[in-house]
Design a protein around this motif. Structure first.
Motif, PDB file in Angstrom:
ATOM      1  N   UNK A 190      75.951  28.494  41.125  1.00 56.92           N
ATOM      2  CA  UNK A 190      75.373  29.661  40.883  1.00 56.92           C
ATOM      3  C   UNK A 190      76.351  30.774  41.413  1.00 56.92           C
ATOM      4  N   UNK A 191      77.242  30.134  42.958  1.00 59.52           N
ATOM      5  CA  UNK A 191      78.540  31.197  42.613  1.00 59.52           C
ATOM      6  C   UNK A 191      79.696  31.011  42.416  1.00 59.52           C
ATOM      7  N   UNK A 192      79.337  29.834  41.675  1.00 58.28           N
ATOM      8  CA  UNK A 192      80.848  29.898  40.666  1.00 58.28           C
ATOM      9  C   UNK A 192      80.859  31.618  39.759  1.00 58.28           C
ATOM     10  N   UNK A 193      79.461  30.950  38.590  1.00 57.72           N
ATOM     11  CA  UNK A 193      78.645  32.273  37.858  1.00 57.72           C
ATOM     12  C   UNK A 193      79.089  33.387  38.245  1.00 57.72           C
ATOM     13  N   UNK A 206      82.682  39.762  29.251  1.00 59.35           N
ATOM     14  CA  UNK A 206      83.594  40.096  30.154  1.00 59.35           C
ATOM     15  C   UNK A 206      83.259  38.134  30.686  1.00 59.35           C
ATOM     16  N   UNK A 207      82.373  38.254  31.060  1.00 58.11           N
ATOM     17  CA  UNK A 207      81.936  36.355  32.049  1.00 58.11           C
ATOM     18  C   UNK A 207      82.684  35.202  30.659  1.00 58.11           C
ATOM     19  N   UNK A 208      82.629  35.518  29.852  1.00 57.18           N
ATOM     20  CA  UNK A 208      82.803  34.773  28.418  1.00 57.18           C
ATOM     21  C   UNK A 208      85.007  34.804  28.632  1.00 57.18           C
ATOM     22  N   UNK A 209      85.082  35.445  28.776  1.00 50.49           N
ATOM     23  CA  UNK A 209      87.371  35.868  28.825  1.00 50.49           C
ATOM     24  C   UNK A 209      86.848  35.003  30.234  1.00 50.49           C
ATOM     25  N   UNK A 210      86.537  35.820  31.487  1.00 45.27           N
ATOM     26  CA  UNK A 210      86.982  35.033  32.627  1.00 45.27           C
ATOM     27  C   UNK A 210      86.673  33.033  32.835  1.00 45.27           C
ATOM     28  N   UNK A 211      85.727  33.068  32.194  1.00 49.89           N
ATOM     29  CA  UNK A 211      85.324  31.127  31.809  1.00 49.89           C
ATOM     30  C   UNK A 211      86.804  30.785  31.292  1.00 49.89           C
ATOM     31  N   UNK A 212      87.304  31.544  30.173  1.00 47.42           N
ATOM     32  CA  UNK A 212      87.809  30.715  29.011  1.00 47.42           C
ATOM     33  C   UNK A 212      89.969  30.957  29.487  1.00 47.42           C
ATOM     34  N   UNK A 213      90.233  32.469  30.734  1.00 41.80           N
ATOM     35  CA  UNK A 213      91.016  31.822  31.507  1.00 41.80           C
ATOM     36  C   UNK A 213      91.236  31.257  32.966  1.00 41.80           C
ATOM     37  N   UNK A 214      89.997  30.878  33.271  1.00 47.53           N
ATOM     38  CA  UNK A 214      90.403  30.109  34.437  1.00 47.53           C
ATOM     39  C   UNK A 214      89.684  28.348  33.883  1.00 47.53           C
ATOM     40  N   UNK A 215      90.348  28.010  34.057  1.00 46.83           N
ATOM     41  CA  UNK A 215      90.368  25.926  32.880  1.00 46.83           C
ATOM     42  C   UNK A 215      89.259  24.975  33.883  1.00 46.83           C
ATOM     43  N   UNK A 216      89.285  25.914  35.419  1.00 47.11           N
ATOM     44  CA  UNK A 216      88.861  25.034  36.408  1.00 47.11           C
ATOM     45  C   UNK A 216      87.115  25.457  35.910  1.00 47.11           C
ATOM     46  N   UNK A 217      87.587  26.813  36.020  1.00 47.67           N
ATOM     47  CA  UNK A 217      85.557  27.248  35.889  1.00 47.67           C
ATOM     48  C   UNK A 217      85.488  26.783  34.667  1.00 47.67           C
ATOM     49  N   UNK A 222      79.399  35.584  47.955  1.00 47.19           N
ATOM     50  CA  UNK A 222      79.291  34.509  48.244  1.00 47.19           C
ATOM     51  C   UNK A 222      80.094  33.218  47.638  1.00 47.19           C
ATOM     52  N   UNK A 223      81.202  32.475  48.535  1.00 48.20           N
ATOM     53  CA  UNK A 223      81.646  31.725  47.967  1.00 48.20           C
ATOM     54  C   UNK A 223      83.134  31.981  47.693  1.00 48.20           C
ATOM     55  N   UNK A 224      83.215  33.212  47.636  1.00 48.59           N
ATOM     56  CA  UNK A 224      84.790  33.091  48.255  1.00 48.59           C
ATOM     57  C   UNK A 224      85.458  32.185  48.720  1.00 48.59           C
ATOM     58  N   UNK A 225      86.826  31.689  48.704  1.00 51.33           N
ATOM     59  CA  UNK A 225      87.543  31.379  48.749  1.00 51.33           C
ATOM     60  C   UNK A 225      87.252  29.286  48.928  1.00 51.33           C
ATOM     61  N   UNK A 226      85.732  29.400  48.488  1.00 52.30           N
ATOM     62  CA  UNK A 226      86.252  28.014  48.625  1.00 52.30           C
ATOM     63  C   UNK A 226      86.892  27.773  46.810  1.00 52.30           C
ATOM     64  N   UNK A 227      87.114  26.992  46.985  1.00 55.23           N
ATOM     65  CA  UNK A 227      87.706  25.621  45.766  1.00 55.23           C
ATOM     66  C   UNK A 227      86.766  25.873  44.051  1.00 55.23           C
ATOM     67  N   UNK A 228      87.395  26.704  42.808  1.00 54.80           N
ATOM     68  CA  UNK A 228      85.778  26.523  41.661  1.00 54.80           C
ATOM     69  C   UNK A 228      85.435  25.062  41.291  1.00 54.80           C
ATOM     70  N   UNK A 229      86.015  24.173  41.799  1.00 55.67           N
ATOM     71  CA  UNK A 229      86.050  22.951  41.235  1.00 55.67           C
ATOM     72  C   UNK A 229      84.575  22.664  41.798  1.00 55.67           C
ATOM     73  N   UNK A 230      84.431  23.042  43.908  1.00 55.15           N
ATOM     74  CA  UNK A 230      83.870  22.436  44.431  1.00 55.15           C
ATOM     75  C   UNK A 230      82.498  23.171  44.998  1.00 55.15           C
TER      76      UNK A 230
END
Length: 283
Positions: free
Chosen positions: A26-29, A236-247, A14-22
């Motif tokens: 819960x879908x960003x996480x 895994x969650x922390x690593x993905x967040x670190x690699x994505x500046x917006x997230x 859910x939320x695929x296709x939406x900009x991470x900034x918007x």
């Protein structure tokens, strides 16, 4: 047995296709790999399911079932039937793929929690987590009323797991500030209630609260993250967040808001009984 493994990375969320900034927080996480999106974590969810005492004779309906984490836990208890309701098509696709360990009939329905389309009296257990908080008061009432309709005449059980405001006498202006900051951080309108107001909401629709428990709201704290997702999942969650500046920026802002208001935010689960058949009245 029911799968408790994380969803495959390739599966649409859910939320695929939406900009991470918007997109809603819960879908960003979820995009980052977080699967437990409940304010009181797995511990409070387990308490809720234990208190509901789901057994092989039960017909369970989960409202706004999300990615199926609690659904898997429910299926491990081998109810006669489990129906997952969600209005997001990607969530429904995940929910429809849940595997039962025995003869449980599993169904996924795309519908609103306030209007499921399921038959009256078709459930013995209804629950919802982290969803009433996101609704304005009239919608909260409609959802609770729908749970009552689904349980009509069955002598069943209803449970919620939500955010709560603390303490009971929190000033209106302070509560409004907490609500405003939450909405700005998670990009979803958040309207938590005090524990007594949650109880009053259920009572207004005929339910009698039979058990309740509170827990800290520590969704993004390291200790809760490991407890809910496991060490590998947390890394895994922390690593993905670190690699994505917006997230990374969004997650930090959510955690700042949660910490800023930690004295006034908690998690609560209530288990309630519907009116006995002789007490049922037409709303």
């Amino acid at each position: 047995m029911a799968s408790t493994n994380p969803l495959p990375d390739s599966a649409p969320l859910p939320g695929d296709g939406l900009d991470a900034s918007r997109m809603p927080g819960h879908w960003l996480l979820a995009r980052l790999g977080k699967r437990v999106l409940r304010p009181g974590g797995l511990e409070l969810t387990r308490w809720m399911l234990d208190t509901l005492a789901v057994g092989p004779e039960d017909r369970v309906v989960e409202l706004a079932a999300g990615l199926g984490t609690t659904g898997r836990m429910t299926l491990e208890r081998r109810p006669a039937a489990y129906t997952a309701v969600d209005r997001d098509p990607a969530a429904v696709a995940h929910l429809g793929a849940l595997l039962a360990p025995g003869a449980t009939e599993v169904t996924a329905v795309r519908a609103d929690a306030a209007d499921t389309g399921l038959p009256s009296g078709s459930a013995t257990v209804v629950y919802g987590e982290a969803m009433l908080t996101m609704q304005p008061d009239p919608a909260k009432r409609r959802i609770v009323r729908e749970a009552r309709r689904l349980l009509a005449g069955t002598g069943g059980r209803y449970a919620v797991h939500e955010l709560c405001l603390l303490p009971e006498d929190l000033e209106t202006e302070h509560a409004a500030a907490v609500t405003r900051d939450l909405g700005e951080a998670i990009h979803v309108g958040a309207r938590p209630l005090t524990p007594s107001d949650w109880t009053a909401l259920l009572a207004a629709e005929g339910f009698t609260v039979t058990a309740r428990r509170r827990a800290p709201m520590a969704l993004l704290e390291p200790r809760r993250l490991v407890a809910d997702e496991g060490l590998a999942g947390a890394v895994r969650i922390t690593g993905r967040a670190l690699r994505d500046p917006v997230a990374r920026r969004r997650v930090r802002e959510m955690r700042r808001v949660f910490r800023r208001h930690q004295a006034h935010l908690g998690a609560i689960s209530l288990v309630a009984a519907p009116p006995r058949p002789a007490e049922e009245t037409v709303p």
